[in-house]
Structure formats: structure tokens, C-alpha cells
Motif scaffolding. Sequence first.
Motif, PDB file in Angstrom:
ATOM      1  N   ARG A 234       7.826   1.388  32.306  1.00  0.00           N
ATOM      2  CA  ARG A 234       6.480   0.689  32.526  1.00  0.00           C
ATOM      3  C   ARG A 234       6.034   0.282  33.995  1.00  0.00           C
ATOM      4  O   ARG A 234       5.218  -0.584  34.131  1.00  0.00           O
ATOM      5  N   GLN A 235       6.822   1.102  34.801  1.00  0.00           N
ATOM      6  CA  GLN A 235       6.334   0.660  36.226  1.00  0.00           C
ATOM      7  C   GLN A 235       6.531  -0.501  36.498  1.00  0.00           C
ATOM      8  O   GLN A 235       5.581  -1.331  36.999  1.00  0.00           O
ATOM      9  N   GLY A 236       7.646  -1.456  36.064  1.00  0.00           N
ATOM     10  CA  GLY A 236       7.901  -2.602  36.498  1.00  0.00           C
ATOM     11  C   GLY A 236       7.249  -3.805  35.795  1.00  0.00           C
ATOM     12  O   GLY A 236       7.782  -4.955  35.892  1.00  0.00           O
ATOM     13  N   ARG A 237       6.681  -3.644  34.633  1.00  0.00           N
ATOM     14  CA  ARG A 237       6.087  -4.618  33.683  1.00  0.00           C
ATOM     15  C   ARG A 237       7.122  -4.340  32.547  1.00  0.00           C
ATOM     16  O   ARG A 237       7.478  -3.442  31.939  1.00  0.00           O
ATOM     17  N   ASP A 238       7.231  -5.629  31.710  1.00  0.00           N
ATOM     18  CA  ASP A 238       7.856  -5.749  30.558  1.00  0.00           C
ATOM     19  C   ASP A 238       7.168  -5.360  29.546  1.00  0.00           C
ATOM     20  O   ASP A 238       5.987  -5.118  29.614  1.00  0.00           O
ATOM     21  N   ALA A 239       7.818  -4.945  28.124  1.00  0.00           N
ATOM     22  CA  ALA A 239       7.226  -4.612  26.968  1.00  0.00           C
ATOM     23  C   ALA A 239       5.995  -5.453  26.615  1.00  0.00           C
ATOM     24  O   ALA A 239       5.030  -4.782  26.123  1.00  0.00           O
ATOM     25  N   LEU A 240       5.845  -6.850  26.798  1.00  0.00           N
ATOM     26  CA  LEU A 240       4.782  -7.419  26.307  1.00  0.00           C
ATOM     27  C   LEU A 240       3.723  -7.942  27.614  1.00  0.00           C
ATOM     28  O   LEU A 240       3.210  -8.707  27.261  1.00  0.00           O
ATOM     29  N   GLN A 241       3.955  -7.202  28.591  1.00  0.00           N
ATOM     30  CA  GLN A 241       3.197  -7.536  29.818  1.00  0.00           C
ATOM     31  C   GLN A 241       1.865  -6.264  29.913  1.00  0.00           C
ATOM     32  O   GLN A 241       2.187  -5.200  29.790  1.00  0.00           O
ATOM     33  N   TYR A 242       0.814  -6.877  29.848  1.00  0.00           N
ATOM     34  CA  TYR A 242      -0.382  -5.785  30.179  1.00  0.00           C
ATOM     35  C   TYR A 242      -0.436  -5.402  31.562  1.00  0.00           C
ATOM     36  O   TYR A 242       0.228  -6.139  32.455  1.00  0.00           O
ATOM     37  N   ARG A 243      -1.231  -4.591  31.754  1.00  0.00           N
ATOM     38  CA  ARG A 243      -1.288  -3.906  33.298  1.00  0.00           C
ATOM     39  C   ARG A 243      -1.960  -4.684  34.108  1.00  0.00           C
ATOM     40  O   ARG A 243      -2.818  -5.902  33.688  1.00  0.00           O
ATOM     41  N   PRO A 244      -1.958  -4.630  35.488  1.00  0.00           N
ATOM     42  CA  PRO A 244      -2.540  -5.640  36.257  1.00  0.00           C
ATOM     43  C   PRO A 244      -4.207  -5.281  36.409  1.00  0.00           C
ATOM     44  O   PRO A 244      -4.719  -4.301  35.736  1.00  0.00           O
ATOM     45  N   LEU A 245      -4.711  -6.457  36.087  1.00  0.00           N
ATOM     46  CA  LEU A 245      -6.152  -6.688  35.510  1.00  0.00           C
ATOM     47  C   LEU A 245      -6.776  -7.151  36.638  1.00  0.00           C
ATOM     48  O   LEU A 245      -6.770  -8.164  37.277  1.00  0.00           O
ATOM     49  N   THR A 246      -8.017  -6.467  37.209  1.00  0.00           N
ATOM     50  CA  THR A 246      -9.044  -7.100  38.044  1.00  0.00           C
ATOM     51  C   THR A 246     -10.575  -6.639  37.521  1.00  0.00           C
ATOM     52  O   THR A 246     -10.569  -5.843  36.879  1.00  0.00           O
ATOM     53  N   VAL A 247     -11.152  -7.898  37.545  1.00  0.00           N
ATOM     54  CA  VAL A 247     -12.453  -7.621  37.297  1.00  0.00           C
ATOM     55  C   VAL A 247     -13.484  -8.181  38.132  1.00  0.00           C
ATOM     56  O   VAL A 247     -13.345  -9.457  38.733  1.00  0.00           O
ATOM     57  N   LYS A 248     -14.680  -7.525  38.280  1.00  0.00           N
ATOM     58  CA  LYS A 248     -15.691  -8.339  39.373  1.00  0.00           C
ATOM     59  C   LYS A 248     -17.118  -8.025  38.806  1.00  0.00           C
ATOM     60  O   LYS A 248     -17.290  -6.780  38.143  1.00  0.00           O
ATOM     61  N   ARG A 249     -17.890  -9.272  38.971  1.00  0.00           N
ATOM     62  CA  ARG A 249     -19.102  -8.903  38.119  1.00  0.00           C
ATOM     63  C   ARG A 249     -20.166  -8.640  39.286  1.00  0.00           C
ATOM     64  O   ARG A 249     -20.110  -8.878  40.550  1.00  0.00           O
ATOM     65  N   GLY A 250     -21.395  -8.236  38.848  1.00  0.00           N
ATOM     66  CA  GLY A 250     -22.582  -8.002  39.759  1.00  0.00           C
ATOM     67  C   GLY A 250     -22.531  -7.127  40.589  1.00  0.00           C
ATOM     68  O   GLY A 250     -22.985  -6.782  41.786  1.00  0.00           O
ATOM     69  N   VAL A 251     -21.730  -5.846  40.012  1.00  0.00           N
ATOM     70  CA  VAL A 251     -21.572  -4.496  40.969  1.00  0.00           C
ATOM     71  C   VAL A 251     -22.724  -3.578  41.087  1.00  0.00           C
ATOM     72  O   VAL A 251     -22.801  -2.684  41.932  1.00  0.00           O
TER      73      VAL A 251
END
Length: 246
Positions: A9-26
Motif C-alpha cells: 500500500r506504499q506506506g498507508r494502512d488498510a483503512l487509509q485512503y490515498r493522499p487527496l488534493t483538490v483545487k477549485r476554479g481551475v
Amino acid sequence: MTPTNTPLRQGRDALQYRPLTVKRGVNPHAPGSAHLIMGRTEIVATITLDDKPAPHMRGKKEGWLTAEYAMLPRATTDRQARERNLQNGRRHEIQRLLGRALRASVDLKPFRNQTLYVDCDVLVADGGTRVASILAGHAALHDFCDALINTGKLSEWPIVHNVGAISVGLIGQEIRVDLDYAEDKVARADLNVVATDTGKIIEVQGGAEEGPIDLTEYTTLLQTGVVAVQSVMGDMARQLAVIQGL
């Protein structure tokens, strides 16, 4: 413990979602837009307001929201042909899911005799593109509605539910949240869970891949997915705190 012969899982545990970034107005041309990255999956969503009603909504008291989904040719490892009027069953299935999920979030009465289009385009795909598209589409809708409020075109916030989605699957005997492509390929069962930030379920897609699973496993998958959606929506709220209603 990671089950033997299953993807890491590349460093995340079973119940952890992947790193999330979100930007609006793109997108400067769209009245609402958002760019979302979840692990290596990357989505751009844009909103278009058409001053024509959908044919089945003529004379009704509310407008309509529809979604379209597409994947760029090199969103995946191998190039895929552009979808020029191709009958792609998977794409149509995803579009219907996106439409149902996002319609559940918006009061469409202020958009009577109008149609909202939500276009979700996959720039990079590494699993979970449909759930990431729901998240990106929802963020773009917030961007759109925020602009309507700020310009005085709407007096009341039209988003009635903050809607998100996540994938959850069984890898061996382990439940994992937010499967990437390598995990999705080996999952015994997987679900795409669409829910609100208050834990209300909107839709569930998926099932067993390698033979039946029991009710307890299915119920645990669903409960895990609902909790994960709430965590994801909390993360989005912190990143998009300038948007009214989040």
C-alpha cells in the motif's frame, strides 16, 4: 499485516485512503470546476449550465443534472483510442452512476427549464476513477454554486447533501479502502460506496469477484466504505473551506 502475495500500500494502512488534493476554479471558461488528485488518479471536472431543459423535464418544476465521463488516451499504461461516438458500456455505466450521485446532492428547483452538465475527464487513471469523479464533480458543483451565491444569482444554497464516494475491497482476508489498480485486479470482492458526509447511503455498486462472500463480509465492507466516505468529505471540506456549505 499485509496478506501474502498481495499488493503493498506504499506506506498507508488498510483503512487509509490515498493522499487527496483538490483545487477549485481551475478552468477559466467554466462557471464551476475542480481538479482532484487521489493517489495517482487525477480528474478534472467542469460545470456547464444550459438554458434548455432536458426533453423529459419540459414543464416540470425543476431542472436536470446529467454527467459525462471520458478518459484521455494516455490516462492508462497503454494508449486507448479516443471515444468518438463509440458505444462504450463501461463509460455509459459510469456516467449514469455520476448523474445519480450528483443529482442526489443538489436541489434542482432553482434551475427550472435548465440543464446542468457535469463533465468528468480522467487525466491519469490508477484505480477508483468513478469514485474520484464523483468527488471532483461534487467539488466543481460547490465552486459553481458558490459563484452563483456570491454574484446574487441565487439567494439560497442549493446543495442539500455533501456527497462523496470511495472504493473498498477484500484482499485476501483484509478489508482495504480506496483500491488502486493493482489491488483492484486481485480483490476477492469490491464495492463502490456513494454516501453523504452524514453517513447516509446513496448507492452501492460491486460484488464478489472470486466466488460468493458471506453477509458479514459484505456488511463490513459497506460499513467501512461509509465511514471512509465521511473521512474523505472531511478532508475535502478542510481543503475547500472557502466554499459555502462545506
